[in-house]
Design a protein around this motif. Structure first.
Motif, PDB file in Angstrom:
ATOM      1  N   VAL A 384     123.235 -72.347  28.865  1.00 35.04           N
ATOM      2  CA  VAL A 384     122.075 -73.096  28.298  1.00 35.04           C
ATOM      3  C   VAL A 384     121.018 -73.643  29.248  1.00 35.04           C
ATOM      4  O   VAL A 384     121.173 -74.500  29.992  1.00 35.04           O
ATOM      5  CB  VAL A 384     122.921 -74.426  27.382  1.00 35.04           C
ATOM      6  CG1 VAL A 384     121.787 -75.167  26.517  1.00 35.04           C
ATOM      7  CG2 VAL A 384     123.878 -73.756  26.513  1.00 35.04           C
ATOM      8  N   ASP A 385     119.765 -73.460  28.826  1.00 35.47           N
ATOM      9  CA  ASP A 385     118.706 -73.670  29.670  1.00 35.47           C
ATOM     10  C   ASP A 385     118.169 -75.276  29.344  1.00 35.47           C
ATOM     11  O   ASP A 385     118.038 -75.980  30.311  1.00 35.47           O
ATOM     12  CB  ASP A 385     117.415 -72.865  29.317  1.00 35.47           C
ATOM     13  CG  ASP A 385     117.653 -71.516  29.803  1.00 35.47           C
ATOM     14  OD1 ASP A 385     118.648 -71.165  30.707  1.00 35.47           O
ATOM     15  OD2 ASP A 385     117.205 -70.525  29.207  1.00 35.47           O
ATOM     16  N   ALA A 386     118.142 -75.742  28.010  1.00 36.12           N
ATOM     17  CA  ALA A 386     118.037 -77.053  27.739  1.00 36.12           C
ATOM     18  C   ALA A 386     118.552 -77.566  26.179  1.00 36.12           C
ATOM     19  O   ALA A 386     118.722 -76.474  25.522  1.00 36.12           O
ATOM     20  CB  ALA A 386     116.396 -77.054  27.668  1.00 36.12           C
ATOM     21  N   VAL A 433     112.178 -72.856  27.986  1.00 35.45           N
ATOM     22  CA  VAL A 433     112.157 -74.374  28.168  1.00 35.45           C
ATOM     23  C   VAL A 433     113.355 -74.480  29.325  1.00 35.45           C
ATOM     24  O   VAL A 433     114.439 -74.150  29.109  1.00 35.45           O
ATOM     25  CB  VAL A 433     112.692 -75.015  26.899  1.00 35.45           C
ATOM     26  CG1 VAL A 433     112.826 -76.489  27.262  1.00 35.45           C
ATOM     27  CG2 VAL A 433     111.466 -74.719  25.916  1.00 35.45           C
ATOM     28  N   ASP A 434     112.807 -75.126  30.327  1.00 38.91           N
ATOM     29  CA  ASP A 434     113.964 -75.416  31.169  1.00 38.91           C
ATOM     30  C   ASP A 434     114.443 -76.922  31.187  1.00 38.91           C
ATOM     31  O   ASP A 434     115.638 -77.052  31.566  1.00 38.91           O
ATOM     32  CB  ASP A 434     113.156 -75.607  32.813  1.00 38.91           C
ATOM     33  CG  ASP A 434     112.417 -74.382  33.205  1.00 38.91           C
ATOM     34  OD1 ASP A 434     113.238 -73.174  32.919  1.00 38.91           O
ATOM     35  OD2 ASP A 434     111.402 -74.375  33.755  1.00 38.91           O
ATOM     36  N   ALA A 435     113.843 -77.699  30.227  1.00 35.44           N
ATOM     37  CA  ALA A 435     114.197 -78.955  30.097  1.00 35.44           C
ATOM     38  C   ALA A 435     113.599 -79.588  28.856  1.00 35.44           C
ATOM     39  O   ALA A 435     112.566 -79.433  28.562  1.00 35.44           O
ATOM     40  CB  ALA A 435     114.156 -80.009  31.329  1.00 35.44           C
ATOM     41  N   TYR A 444     109.481 -83.718  24.390  1.00 33.36           N
ATOM     42  CA  TYR A 444     108.976 -83.073  25.641  1.00 33.36           C
ATOM     43  C   TYR A 444     109.649 -82.004  26.266  1.00 33.36           C
ATOM     44  O   TYR A 444     110.950 -81.914  26.315  1.00 33.36           O
ATOM     45  CB  TYR A 444     108.896 -84.217  26.994  1.00 33.36           C
ATOM     46  CG  TYR A 444     107.950 -85.386  26.351  1.00 33.36           C
ATOM     47  CD1 TYR A 444     106.858 -85.485  26.850  1.00 33.36           C
ATOM     48  CD2 TYR A 444     108.418 -86.456  25.646  1.00 33.36           C
ATOM     49  CE1 TYR A 444     105.868 -86.581  26.659  1.00 33.36           C
ATOM     50  CE2 TYR A 444     107.897 -87.497  25.361  1.00 33.36           C
ATOM     51  CZ  TYR A 444     106.293 -87.597  25.832  1.00 33.36           C
ATOM     52  OH  TYR A 444     105.684 -88.741  25.526  1.00 33.36           O
ATOM     53  N   PHE A 445     108.758 -80.932  26.220  1.00 38.19           N
ATOM     54  CA  PHE A 445     109.365 -79.504  26.754  1.00 38.19           C
ATOM     55  C   PHE A 445     108.908 -79.250  28.048  1.00 38.19           C
ATOM     56  O   PHE A 445     107.604 -79.017  28.071  1.00 38.19           O
ATOM     57  CB  PHE A 445     109.136 -78.563  25.656  1.00 38.19           C
ATOM     58  CG  PHE A 445     109.544 -79.010  24.251  1.00 38.19           C
ATOM     59  CD1 PHE A 445     111.099 -78.621  24.219  1.00 38.19           C
ATOM     60  CD2 PHE A 445     108.694 -78.978  23.118  1.00 38.19           C
ATOM     61  CE1 PHE A 445     111.654 -78.805  22.877  1.00 38.19           C
ATOM     62  CE2 PHE A 445     109.246 -79.516  21.978  1.00 38.19           C
ATOM     63  CZ  PHE A 445     110.732 -79.266  21.764  1.00 38.19           C
ATOM     64  N   THR A 452     105.207 -80.231  28.022  1.00 35.16           N
ATOM     65  CA  THR A 452     104.068 -80.484  26.908  1.00 35.16           C
ATOM     66  C   THR A 452     104.754 -81.550  25.879  1.00 35.16           C
ATOM     67  O   THR A 452     106.009 -81.444  25.502  1.00 35.16           O
ATOM     68  CB  THR A 452     104.244 -79.019  26.003  1.00 35.16           C
ATOM     69  OG1 THR A 452     103.577 -77.943  26.723  1.00 35.16           O
ATOM     70  CG2 THR A 452     103.241 -78.956  24.768  1.00 35.16           C
ATOM     71  N   GLU A 453     104.048 -82.443  25.753  1.00 33.12           N
ATOM     72  CA  GLU A 453     104.264 -83.437  24.716  1.00 33.12           C
ATOM     73  C   GLU A 453     104.165 -82.701  23.305  1.00 33.12           C
ATOM     74  O   GLU A 453     102.976 -82.291  23.030  1.00 33.12           O
ATOM     75  CB  GLU A 453     103.236 -84.710  24.699  1.00 33.12           C
ATOM     76  CG  GLU A 453     103.856 -85.911  23.785  1.00 33.12           C
ATOM     77  CD  GLU A 453     102.979 -86.999  23.976  1.00 33.12           C
ATOM     78  OE1 GLU A 453     103.402 -88.110  23.811  1.00 33.12           O
ATOM     79  OE2 GLU A 453     101.590 -86.871  24.528  1.00 33.12           O
ATOM     80  N   TYR A 454     105.072 -83.095  22.422  1.00 31.46           N
ATOM     81  CA  TYR A 454     105.121 -82.127  21.132  1.00 31.46           C
ATOM     82  C   TYR A 454     105.373 -82.983  20.021  1.00 31.46           C
ATOM     83  O   TYR A 454     106.159 -83.815  19.926  1.00 31.46           O
ATOM     84  CB  TYR A 454     106.153 -80.997  21.428  1.00 31.46           C
ATOM     85  CG  TYR A 454     106.011 -79.932  20.480  1.00 31.46           C
ATOM     86  CD1 TYR A 454     105.119 -79.038  20.528  1.00 31.46           C
ATOM     87  CD2 TYR A 454     106.620 -79.501  19.376  1.00 31.46           C
ATOM     88  CE1 TYR A 454     104.973 -77.742  20.008  1.00 31.46           C
ATOM     89  CE2 TYR A 454     106.513 -78.534  18.525  1.00 31.46           C
ATOM     90  CZ  TYR A 454     105.760 -77.543  18.787  1.00 31.46           C
ATOM     91  OH  TYR A 454     105.446 -76.563  18.097  1.00 31.46           O
ATOM     92  N   HIS A 455     104.699 -82.846  19.111  1.00 28.79           N
ATOM     93  CA  HIS A 455     104.882 -83.333  17.580  1.00 28.79           C
ATOM     94  C   HIS A 455     105.705 -82.457  16.688  1.00 28.79           C
ATOM     95  O   HIS A 455     105.290 -81.386  16.230  1.00 28.79           O
ATOM     96  CB  HIS A 455     103.550 -83.668  16.947  1.00 28.79           C
ATOM     97  CG  HIS A 455     103.601 -84.654  15.760  1.00 28.79           C
ATOM     98  ND1 HIS A 455     104.397 -84.354  14.622  1.00 28.79           N
ATOM     99  CD2 HIS A 455     103.264 -85.940  15.440  1.00 28.79           C
ATOM    100  CE1 HIS A 455     104.430 -85.363  13.499  1.00 28.79           C
ATOM    101  NE2 HIS A 455     103.802 -86.294  14.288  1.00 28.79           N
TER     102      HIS A 455
END
Length: 473
Positions: A384-386, A433-435, A444-445, A452-455
């Protein structure tokens, strides 16, 4: 009576379809009457420091007050008594007036001592006395786990918080109204009856989803007894409408935690203390502009950034950032591929290779580690990456290569229709996505050294950041 009721905090069950059909003569008029009573009780302007300070405003028109209520609950603000508004008015709820986000009583009353005593003077026959004792203690522990207060049961008549189960008129000018009405009420901190909590004996008290769940009701009332009023956050324990949730491993939601800690401060021993940072080991430059995280998660309100068998722990303003070896805190974990916190169960889930662990504090739970297939992944997934838990929907997003899964924490299984392609269903964050982590309501991706800050609700990228900026650089 109105003054006393304004200071009281109570969970109210408004009559629903189970009460029987409305009179066919004037259902609209009856709905209007119920709405007027609801708005008068919960959305009139009140002062809440003491009974003598309560002043109800008669200036707001019905439509203006209705708009205020619709805005509070996130409804379409029409000023009209539509079906959605009536449905919200009919939900189980607390009898205290409504606030926005977490709030405190006027004057911010609180307990100015380290040990609060409580006494249960009258028990319910619905449960054994030992079950009542343990449930009340468990509800108090929600708060003592995170603030520097301890709660001690006492037989003294001068205990700080007096608790009783009574029906009807029970001597405090706010009589209970029988089954399916007011469940309970409590006073804000103070002398005399300050902090006292009363539970309606006419209810069916249980530890299950049926009837009135004593743990959830008591935990809500003790929030009032400690100085909290209602919150507009639907995930908060202090949200005005009552709703049963799984109580297994339940912990205070963020809004309630922030509210009570704003009054009392943070308990210093919430998390196990990591061992001192080793003097030897591979150099890790947290301020490297090319820093790539293996995983990130919040634990107990703090951020943990994982990299190559180590982690940086970012605490409060005065704690700074420290680096520690993963195995010094969580034995058996060598490297973290992905991680997330399940606040309701008070556990942290770590993924490493084709296995995953669940820890509570520094203790791994029985029967772990388990294989990824036990989590619900197909056998083709070996890493699993993240992972990130989205608190607003009680789902955990899990990323593998260019796809992601949605895990239902309540049902403990993957949602149908997954996996989905990241770039199609989470536009703006790329293909991998790494984390990933949640902080203050935003996701946050990270991919490579950028994130990237994400809504999430709007599926929209807000900002692009560098990973290293989280680490005081």
């Amino acid at each position: 009576m109105d003054s006393m009721n304004a200071v009281k905090a109570a969970i109210i069950l408004v009559c629903t379809a189970t009460c029987g059909a409305m009179p066919t003569s004037s259902p609209r008029q009856e709905n209007l009457s119920k709405a007027q009573n609801y708005l008068s009780q919960f959305f009139s302007e009140v002062g809440v420091a003491s009974p003598s300070s309560v002043v109800r405003s008669s200036l707001d028109s019905f439509n203006d007050t209705l708009r205020k209520m619709q805005e509070f609950f996130g409804l379409e603000v029409t000023g009209q008594l539509d079906s959605n508004t009536l449905e919200v008015m009919a939900r189980p709820r607390c009898g205290f007036n409504d606030m926005a986000r977490y709030g405190h009583f006027d004057g911010r009353p609180k307990w100015n001592k380290g040990v609060i005593t409580y006494r249960i003077t009258d028990y319910t026959p619905d449960m054994s006395q030992s079950d009542v004792d343990s449930t009340i203690a468990k509800a108090f522990k929600l708060y003592s786990n995170i603030i520097p207060l301890d709660f001690q049961q006492s037989d003294s008549e001068t205990a700080d918080i007096m608790i009783k189960f009574k029906s009807g008129d029970h001597g405090d000018f706010a009589p209970f109204d029988g089954q399916d009405g007011v469940l309970a009420h409590a006073f804000s901190p103070g002398e005399s009856n300050g902090g006292d909590a009363h539970f309606d004996e006419d209810e069916n008290w249980t530890l299950a989803s049926e009837g009135a769940n004593l743990f959830l009701v008591a935990a809500h009332e003790f929030g009032h007894a400690l100085g909290l009023v209602h919150s507009q956050d639907e995930t908060a324990l202090m949200f005005p409408t009552y709703k049963y949730v799984d109580t297994d491993g339940y912990t205070l939601p963020d809004d309630d935690r922030e509210g009570v800690q704003a009054l009392y401060g943070v308990r210093s021993d919430i998390l196990p203390k990591p061992q001192p940072e080793p003097t030897s080991g591979p150099p890790l430059d947290r301020c490297n502009r090319d820093l790539v995280f293996d995983a990130v998660t919040t634990i107990g309100g703090k951020l943990f950034f994982f990299k190559d068998g180590y982690f940086w722990r970012k605490g409060g303003r005065w704690e700074g950032i420290t680096r520690h070896k993963i195995q010094s805190v969580w034995p058996g974990i060598r490297k973290v591929d992905a991680a997330y916190e399940n606040k309701k169960r008070n556990t942290v889930i770590f993924f490493e290779g084709n296995q995953y662990w669940q820890f509570r504090g520094k203790t791994v739970l029985p029967d772990y580690p388990k294989r990824l297939s036990d989590f619900g992944f197909p056998s083709s997934v070996t890493k699993v990456d993240a992972a990130v838990h989205v608190s607003s929907i009680s789902r955990t997003l899990l990323f593998v290569n260019n796809k992601y899964w949605s895990y239902n924490e309540g049902r403990r299984r993957m949602d149908r229709g997954y996996p989905k392609f990241i770039h199609r269903h989470l536009p703006g964050i790329g293909h991998r996505v790494d984390a990933a982590f949640e902080n203050r309501g935003q996701l946050y991706f990270s991919s490579g050294s950028r994130q990237t800050e994400y809504h999430y609700q709007r599926r929209r990228a807000l900002h692009t950041l560098m990973n290293y900026l989280w680490l005081g650089c």
